[in-house]
Design a protein around this motif. Structure first.
Motif, PDB file in Angstrom:
ATOM      1  N   UNK A  85      66.998  20.352  40.465  1.00 41.52           N
ATOM      2  CA  UNK A  85      67.039  19.071  41.178  1.00 41.52           C
ATOM      3  C   UNK A  85      65.838  18.232  40.747  1.00 41.52           C
ATOM      4  N   UNK A  86      66.088  17.373  39.771  1.00 42.08           N
ATOM      5  CA  UNK A  86      65.015  16.566  39.196  1.00 42.08           C
ATOM      6  C   UNK A  86      65.178  15.072  39.473  1.00 42.08           C
ATOM      7  N   UNK A  87      66.380  14.629  39.819  1.00 41.60           N
ATOM      8  CA  UNK A  87      66.631  13.195  39.997  1.00 41.60           C
ATOM      9  C   UNK A  87      65.652  12.579  40.990  1.00 41.60           C
ATOM     10  N   UNK A  88      65.118  11.432  40.613  1.00 40.87           N
ATOM     11  CA  UNK A  88      64.171  10.779  41.512  1.00 40.87           C
ATOM     12  C   UNK A  88      63.936   9.332  41.119  1.00 40.87           C
ATOM     13  N   UNK A  89      63.437   8.552  42.075  1.00 41.45           N
ATOM     14  CA  UNK A  89      63.099   7.151  41.836  1.00 41.45           C
ATOM     15  C   UNK A  89      61.759   6.857  42.496  1.00 41.45           C
ATOM     16  N   UNK A  90      61.144   5.779  42.061  1.00 41.66           N
ATOM     17  CA  UNK A  90      59.915   5.286  42.688  1.00 41.66           C
ATOM     18  C   UNK A  90      60.181   3.936  43.344  1.00 41.66           C
ATOM     19  N   UNK A  91      59.639   3.765  44.518  1.00 38.67           N
ATOM     20  CA  UNK A  91      59.634   2.465  45.194  1.00 38.67           C
ATOM     21  C   UNK A  91      58.264   2.350  45.867  1.00 38.67           C
ATOM     22  N   UNK A  95      51.949   1.150  52.945  1.00 33.45           N
ATOM     23  CA  UNK A  95      52.792   1.300  54.128  1.00 33.45           C
ATOM     24  C   UNK A  95      53.160  -0.039  54.757  1.00 33.45           C
ATOM     25  N   UNK A  96      52.174  -0.928  54.929  1.00 33.52           N
ATOM     26  CA  UNK A  96      52.465  -2.167  55.645  1.00 33.52           C
ATOM     27  C   UNK A  96      53.345  -3.117  54.834  1.00 33.52           C
ATOM     28  N   UNK A  97      53.466  -2.844  53.534  1.00 33.35           N
ATOM     29  CA  UNK A  97      54.331  -3.668  52.686  1.00 33.35           C
ATOM     30  C   UNK A  97      55.678  -3.001  52.392  1.00 33.35           C
ATOM     31  N   UNK A  98      55.820  -1.743  52.790  1.00 34.82           N
ATOM     32  CA  UNK A  98      57.000  -0.975  52.398  1.00 34.82           C
ATOM     33  C   UNK A  98      58.223  -1.366  53.220  1.00 34.82           C
ATOM     34  N   UNK A  99      59.276  -1.772  52.541  1.00 33.56           N
ATOM     35  CA  UNK A  99      60.521  -2.124  53.209  1.00 33.56           C
ATOM     36  C   UNK A  99      61.277  -0.861  53.602  1.00 33.56           C
ATOM     37  N   UNK A 100      62.107  -0.982  54.620  1.00 32.39           N
ATOM     38  CA  UNK A 100      62.901   0.169  55.048  1.00 32.39           C
ATOM     39  C   UNK A 100      63.787   0.665  53.918  1.00 32.39           C
ATOM     40  N   UNK A 101      64.321  -0.251  53.122  1.00 34.59           N
ATOM     41  CA  UNK A 101      65.173   0.148  52.003  1.00 34.59           C
ATOM     42  C   UNK A 101      64.392   0.967  50.979  1.00 34.59           C
ATOM     43  N   UNK A 102      63.118   0.628  50.780  1.00 37.32           N
ATOM     44  CA  UNK A 102      62.286   1.391  49.841  1.00 37.32           C
ATOM     45  C   UNK A 102      62.111   2.829  50.328  1.00 37.32           C
ATOM     46  N   UNK A 144      49.312  10.521  48.467  1.00 37.75           N
ATOM     47  CA  UNK A 144      48.941   9.611  47.390  1.00 37.75           C
ATOM     48  C   UNK A 144      49.087   8.175  47.874  1.00 37.75           C
ATOM     49  N   UNK A 145      48.040   7.424  47.756  1.00 37.97           N
ATOM     50  CA  UNK A 145      48.019   6.039  48.224  1.00 37.97           C
ATOM     51  C   UNK A 145      49.171   5.243  47.603  1.00 37.97           C
ATOM     52  N   UNK A 146      49.875   4.512  48.428  1.00 38.65           N
ATOM     53  CA  UNK A 146      50.966   3.672  47.956  1.00 38.65           C
ATOM     54  C   UNK A 146      52.275   4.403  47.760  1.00 38.65           C
ATOM     55  N   UNK A 147      52.316   5.679  48.170  1.00 39.08           N
ATOM     56  CA  UNK A 147      53.530   6.476  47.953  1.00 39.08           C
ATOM     57  C   UNK A 147      53.940   7.232  49.217  1.00 39.08           C
ATOM     58  N   UNK A 148      53.894   6.592  50.354  1.00 35.80           N
ATOM     59  CA  UNK A 148      54.278   7.276  51.597  1.00 35.80           C
ATOM     60  C   UNK A 148      55.688   7.842  51.499  1.00 35.80           C
ATOM     61  N   UNK A 149      56.608   7.075  50.920  1.00 34.58           N
ATOM     62  CA  UNK A 149      58.000   7.523  50.796  1.00 34.58           C
ATOM     63  C   UNK A 149      58.123   8.685  49.800  1.00 34.58           C
ATOM     64  N   UNK A 150      57.542   8.512  48.620  1.00 35.31           N
ATOM     65  CA  UNK A 150      57.618   9.520  47.560  1.00 35.31           C
ATOM     66  C   UNK A 150      56.904  10.807  47.974  1.00 35.31           C
ATOM     67  N   UNK A 151      55.725  10.669  48.577  1.00 34.39           N
ATOM     68  CA  UNK A 151      54.963  11.840  49.012  1.00 34.39           C
ATOM     69  C   UNK A 151      55.726  12.613  50.084  1.00 34.39           C
TER      70      UNK A 151
END
Length: 249
Positions: A85-91, A95-102, A144-151
């Motif tokens: 399972x390698x599939x992945x994306x970055x958005x 945090x305060x700028x992160x959209x729900x879709x991201x 990792x700063x700027x990666x709340x979703x990815x982390x």
């Protein structure tokens, strides 16, 4: 023994290197990516080298697409008993700028995708009494700063991995995770562009922070995945291996 492997996100980067490595190990490989035409390049490279491969286009966050992809892999190559399972994306965003879709898109591809693929493939693994699942986590799982979703997604994959190891071990199936550090890929190139930093300078700066003195290559990750997928790794399960040029985790 020749097995059938499925590698998601295998059109380029770590996924492509992993697909090629598993083919070199003697396995037939289903090269899965969102864009089937791009996956075709990886599959063609495997076949040019004398291996067996098929390119399959699928959105791993879509349950119907996953079911169809796994069924097609089984029909064309044989029942899949190895899953990467390698599939992945970055958005990325603070945090305060992160959209729900991201948030939703990153969680959907990484976590939901790994869940759906694992659920579909485990049926073949249990039938065979043998299986290997390898999930791609990241050093970003440690924060990792700027990666709340990815982390969050990559940390979640570690919990999923350990649970799969517990549930599936009795059926001869192992589940492990590989957590790459800084790897030179199109994804890290895009990060440099977003930051307005020349890619070579970005790589040089990253290398200075890595004990072995260089950034990682996709083949470094493929080698670790290859081990977890091997016959000899049958007593290794539920582990997270940081492949980052130095201690992490």
């Amino acid at each position: 023994m020749t097995r059938t492997a499925i590698v998601t996100g295998a059109a380029r980067g770590i996924g492509a290197a992993t697909a090629r490595r598993l083919a070199a190990d003697g396995h037939a490989v289903a090269v899965v990516d969102l864009d089937e035409s791009q996956a075709g390049a990886t599959a063609a490279a495997i076949e040019a080298g004398g291996g067996r491969a098929v390119a399959i286009g699928a959105d791993v966050s879509d349950a119907d697409a996953v079911a169809a992809a796994v069924a097609r892999a089984a029909d064309e190559l044989g029942a899949p008993t190895i899953l990467v399972n390698n599939a992945g994306i970055l958005r990325d965003n603070l945090l305060f700028k992160m959209a729900e879709a991201d948030w939703d898109q990153v969680i959907a591809v990484h976590l939901r995708g790994a869940f759906l693929m694992s659920r579909a493939v485990q049926a073949h693994q249990v039938d065979a009494g043998w299986g290997r699942i390898v999930n791609l986590s990241s050093t970003s799982a440690l924060g990792n700063r700027g990666q709340a979703n990815y982390a969050a997604a990559k940390a979640g994959l570690q919990g999923l991995t350990k649970t799969l190891a517990i549930e599936l071990g009795r059926y001869g199936v192992t589940a492990n995770a590989v957590a790459p550090g800084f790897i030179e890929t199109d994804m890290t190139r895009a990060t440099a562009e977003r930051m307005g930093v020349p890619f070579e300078a970005f790589l040089a700066g990253a290398a200075k922070e890595i004990p072995v003195g260089r950034v990682g290559q996709p083949d470094d990750i493929a080698a670790a995945v290859s081990f977890f997928c091997s016959e000899g790794a049958g007593f290794v399960s539920g582990q997270v291996l940081y492949v980052a040029g130095g201690p992490r985790g």
